[in-house]
Design a protein around this motif. Structure first.
Motif, short mmCIF file in Angstrom:
data_model
loop_
_atom_site.label_atom_id
_atom_site.label_comp_id
_atom_site.label_asym_id
_atom_site.label_seq_id
_atom_site.Cartn_x
_atom_site.Cartn_y
_atom_site.Cartn_z
N SER A 65 0.80 -1.23 0.00
CA SER A 65 0.00 0.00 0.00
C SER A 65 0.83 1.27 0.00
CB SER A 65 -0.91 0.01 1.22
OG SER A 65 -0.13 0.01 2.42
N GLY A 66 2.13 1.13 0.31
CA GLY A 66 2.98 2.31 0.41
C GLY A 66 2.75 3.11 1.68
N THR A 67 2.08 2.50 2.67
CA THR A 67 1.79 3.19 3.93
C THR A 67 2.60 2.58 5.07
OG1 THR A 67 -0.08 1.72 4.39
CG2 THR A 67 -0.55 3.77 3.21
N PHE A 68 2.84 3.40 6.09
CA PHE A 68 3.55 2.92 7.28
C PHE A 68 2.55 2.32 8.26
CE2 PHE A 68 6.76 5.99 5.78
CZ PHE A 68 7.90 5.21 5.89
N LYS A 69 2.83 1.12 8.75
CA LYS A 69 2.00 0.44 9.73
C LYS A 69 2.71 0.48 11.09
CE LYS A 69 -1.01 -1.01 6.61
NZ LYS A 69 -1.13 -2.43 6.22
N MET A 70 1.97 0.87 12.11
CA MET A 70 2.52 0.91 13.46
C MET A 70 2.86 -0.49 13.95
SD MET A 70 3.39 2.29 16.37
CE MET A 70 2.82 3.99 16.37
N MET A 71 4.06 -0.66 14.48
CA MET A 71 4.47 -1.95 15.03
C MET A 71 4.50 -1.92 16.56
SD MET A 71 4.69 -3.36 12.15
CE MET A 71 5.23 -5.00 12.60
N GLU A 72 5.15 -0.91 17.14
CA GLU A 72 5.18 -0.82 18.60
C GLU A 72 5.67 0.55 19.04
OE1 GLU A 72 7.83 -3.64 20.35
OE2 GLU A 72 9.63 -2.81 19.41
N ILE A 73 5.40 0.85 20.32
CA ILE A 73 5.95 2.02 20.98
C ILE A 73 6.50 1.58 22.33
CG2 ILE A 73 5.50 4.28 22.03
CD1 ILE A 73 3.35 4.78 20.02
N ASN A 74 7.73 1.95 22.61
CA ASN A 74 8.32 1.74 23.93
C ASN A 74 8.37 3.08 24.65
OD1 ASN A 74 9.22 -1.15 24.04
ND2 ASN A 74 10.28 -0.53 22.18
N ILE A 75 7.81 3.16 25.85
CA ILE A 75 7.83 4.43 26.58
C ILE A 75 9.06 4.49 27.49
CG2 ILE A 75 5.39 4.88 26.38
CD1 ILE A 75 5.05 3.83 29.26
N ARG A 76 10.18 4.27 26.88
CA ARG A 76 11.49 4.27 27.55
C ARG A 76 12.55 4.29 26.47
NH1 ARG A 76 13.39 -0.63 26.37
NH2 ARG A 76 11.96 -2.38 26.11
N PRO A 77 13.82 4.48 26.81
CA PRO A 77 14.87 4.30 25.82
C PRO A 77 14.84 2.86 25.29
CG PRO A 77 15.74 5.32 27.82
CD PRO A 77 14.35 4.87 28.14
N THR A 78 15.33 2.65 24.08
CA THR A 78 15.36 1.31 23.51
C THR A 78 16.80 0.89 23.22
OG1 THR A 78 15.10 2.13 21.25
CG2 THR A 78 13.10 1.69 22.47
N LEU A 79 16.95 -0.35 22.80
CA LEU A 79 18.27 -0.95 22.64
C LEU A 79 19.20 -0.15 21.75
CD1 LEU A 79 20.14 -3.43 23.07
CD2 LEU A 79 18.98 -4.51 21.12
N TRP A 80 18.66 0.43 20.67
CA TRP A 80 19.51 1.10 19.67
C TRP A 80 19.75 2.58 19.97
CZ3 TRP A 80 16.30 4.91 18.09
CH2 TRP A 80 14.92 4.67 18.14
N PHE A 81 19.40 3.05 21.16
CA PHE A 81 19.40 4.49 21.44
C PHE A 81 20.77 5.16 21.37
CE2 PHE A 81 16.03 7.33 23.35
CZ PHE A 81 15.02 6.84 22.55
N SER A 82 21.85 4.41 21.48
CA SER A 82 23.16 5.08 21.41
C SER A 82 23.43 5.66 20.03
CB SER A 82 24.29 4.14 21.83
OG SER A 82 24.33 2.98 21.03
N ILE A 83 22.69 5.20 19.00
CA ILE A 83 22.86 5.82 17.68
C ILE A 83 22.33 7.25 17.68
CG2 ILE A 83 20.64 5.06 16.70
CD1 ILE A 83 22.01 4.70 14.04
N THR A 84 21.40 7.56 18.54
CA THR A 84 20.86 8.92 18.56
C THR A 84 21.95 9.91 18.96
OG1 THR A 84 20.05 8.82 20.87
CG2 THR A 84 18.58 8.01 19.16
N GLU A 85 22.71 9.59 19.98
CA GLU A 85 23.79 10.45 20.43
C GLU A 85 24.88 10.54 19.36
OE1 GLU A 85 25.85 10.99 24.67
OE2 GLU A 85 26.44 9.14 23.67
N ALA A 86 25.22 9.40 18.76
CA ALA A 86 26.25 9.39 17.71
C ALA A 86 25.83 10.20 16.49
CB ALA A 86 26.55 7.95 17.29
N SER A 87 24.52 10.36 16.31
CA SER A 87 24.00 11.13 15.17
C SER A 87 23.79 12.60 15.52
CB SER A 87 22.67 10.53 14.71
OG SER A 87 22.82 9.18 14.35
N GLY A 88 24.12 12.97 16.76
CA GLY A 88 24.01 14.37 17.14
C GLY A 88 22.74 14.75 17.85
N VAL A 89 21.92 13.76 18.21
CA VAL A 89 20.66 14.03 18.92
C VAL A 89 20.78 13.42 20.31
CG1 VAL A 89 18.16 13.76 18.90
CG2 VAL A 89 19.40 13.97 16.74
N ASP A 90 21.06 14.26 21.28
CA ASP A 90 21.39 13.79 22.63
C ASP A 90 20.12 13.67 23.48
OD1 ASP A 90 22.87 12.98 24.77
OD2 ASP A 90 24.25 14.68 24.73
N ILE A 91 19.29 12.68 23.15
CA ILE A 91 17.97 12.55 23.76
C ILE A 91 18.05 12.42 25.28
CG2 ILE A 91 15.92 11.08 23.94
CD1 ILE A 91 16.28 10.41 20.98
#
Length: 395
Positions: A280-306
């Motif tokens: 369909s070319g649409t994005f389907k929701m899979m999940e939301i975690n209301i906390r940091p997640t496993l891959w979060f260190s990429i955010t800091e490495a990308s310049g977004v210091d969440i």
């Protein structure tokens, strides 16, 4: 205000998996004192030089220990939660702990249960017209037989509270099935543990179609930090957690995530996941975690210091925004990604050259950090403990 002039309150991180390890490193490198808490003595994050570790095995003892810690501080500590087990703990104790800690508003019983309980979560998505894969909530075997005749294959069966079933499913989030008969058999087997199950279609396409969002929302549910990227591989393959992630800005994912989280009045750190449906070319929701997640260190490495943006806001320091990222930065969980790579190569879905190319641009790791080596050095001990707990002792 200059960083050197700040009087940093203590940060307490619940959960010392690689997720909690990143939270501790992100703050510890800034000079923030950090206590890491886990019921697992061999949690990998406990070995970080940025952490004072507190080992507590049950909820009652944890609550008392946290009160003691906070009572010895001149300022209220800032609380971060890095896994679902401790979110479950906070659903019970956050209100009482708010007397002693600065806690995001969304760490309350109703909100935590809405996001941990997949039935409630999917119903909430439907309420706000968020597109989902076709999803069913069977109450008995008769309904499952009816669903088996109309759902497309492959599909998956998963528990409502997946974090409670990880050990029963040997680390998997769900079980894939490929025919009506297999669906009925698997439902009968899994429902012997718990009948509260969900059946859901599988959105076709590879891991690279899974897009992620990470952010921090302030008390007014305004995003002060935002990141988007995409998974390139997962572990376990196909239906697991990320093992290789690339930063890549996607305005649509950011807008969809922000819109939903603002509607529910979210306050805190979170991560969302969507999959692009090629049909369909649409994005389907899979999940939301209301906390940091496993891959979060990429955010800091990308310049977004969440994490640091969240800490400053929760501590009452002058607000900082982190809304601009560098694209094509990559994060890897090396051991898990290697296992997934073998799987994909063996199936002809990945070549050796493609694997080598996929490792270019890696700037962040799940466990390795050159300034904090003990966690990666002691990872074999942690893995041995996990193996004994899950597969030998039946923990």
């Amino acid at each position: 205000m200059k960083t050197a002039e700040l009087s940093y309150p203590l940060a307490v991180v619940l959960g010392m998996s690689p997720t909690g390890l990143f939270v501790a490193r992100s703050l510890g490198r800034r000079g923030v004192p950090v206590i890491g808490v886990d019921r697992d003595f061999w949690s990998v994050g406990r070995f970080s030089k940025y952490v004072r570790f507190l080992h507590v095995e049950n909820e009652g003892a944890l609550y008392k220990a946290m009160v003691r810690v906070a009572s010895s501080e001149d300022q209220k500590p800032i609380l971060f939660c890095a896994d679902d087990h401790h979110l479950h703990f906070l659903a019970k104790y956050a209100q009482a702990l708010s007397e002693y800690y600065v806690i995001p508003r969304s760490y309350n019983k109703a909100t935590i249960e809405m996001f941990l309980d997949k039935r409630k979560f999917y119903m909430m998505c439907m309420k706000y017209s968020i597109e989902l894969p076709s999803t069913y909530f069977p109450s008995d075997l008769g309904e499952v037989k009816s669903i088996s005749r109309e759902i497309s294959y492959p599909c998956v069966i998963k528990p409502v509270f997946s974090y409670l079933w990880r050990k029963k499913l040997r680390g998997k989030k769900m079980v894939e099935v490929n025919s009506p008969d297999e669906l009925v058999r698997q439902y009968m087997a899994l429902s012997s543990f718990n009948k509260d199950l969900i059946i859901q279609e599988v959105v076709p396409g590879g891991d690279e179609l899974i897009y992620v969002f990470g952010g921090y929302f302030d008390r007014n549910s305004e995003p002060l930090a935002m990141f988007t990227g995409r998974k390139l591989r997962q572990f376990p393959p196909k239906f697991g957690s990320a093992s290789l992630v690339e930063s890549l800005w996607c305005q649509e994912i950011a807008e969809k995530s922000v819109a939903l989280l603002k509607k529910v009045g979210f306050h805190g750190v979170c991560g969302t996941e969507f999959k692009l449906d090629p049909r369909s070319g649409t994005f389907k929701m899979m999940e939301i975690n209301i906390r940091p997640t496993l891959w979060f260190s990429i955010t800091e490495a990308s310049g977004v210091d969440i994490i640091y943006v969240a800490y400053r806001d929760l501590a009452g320091f002058p607000a900082e925004n982190s809304l601009s990222q560098r694209d094509y930065v990559r994060w890897v969980y090396s051991l898990r990604d290697f296992v997934s790579t073998i799987y994909y190569i063996s199936r002809g879905e990945l070549s050796f050259k493609e694997w080598i190319r996929s490792l270019k641009g890696i700037k962040a790791h799940a466990i390795y950090a050159k300034d904090d080596l003990y966690p990666v050095i002691l990872t074999p001990m942690c893995l041995a403990s996990e193996f004994l707990s899950h597969f030998v002792l039946g923990g």
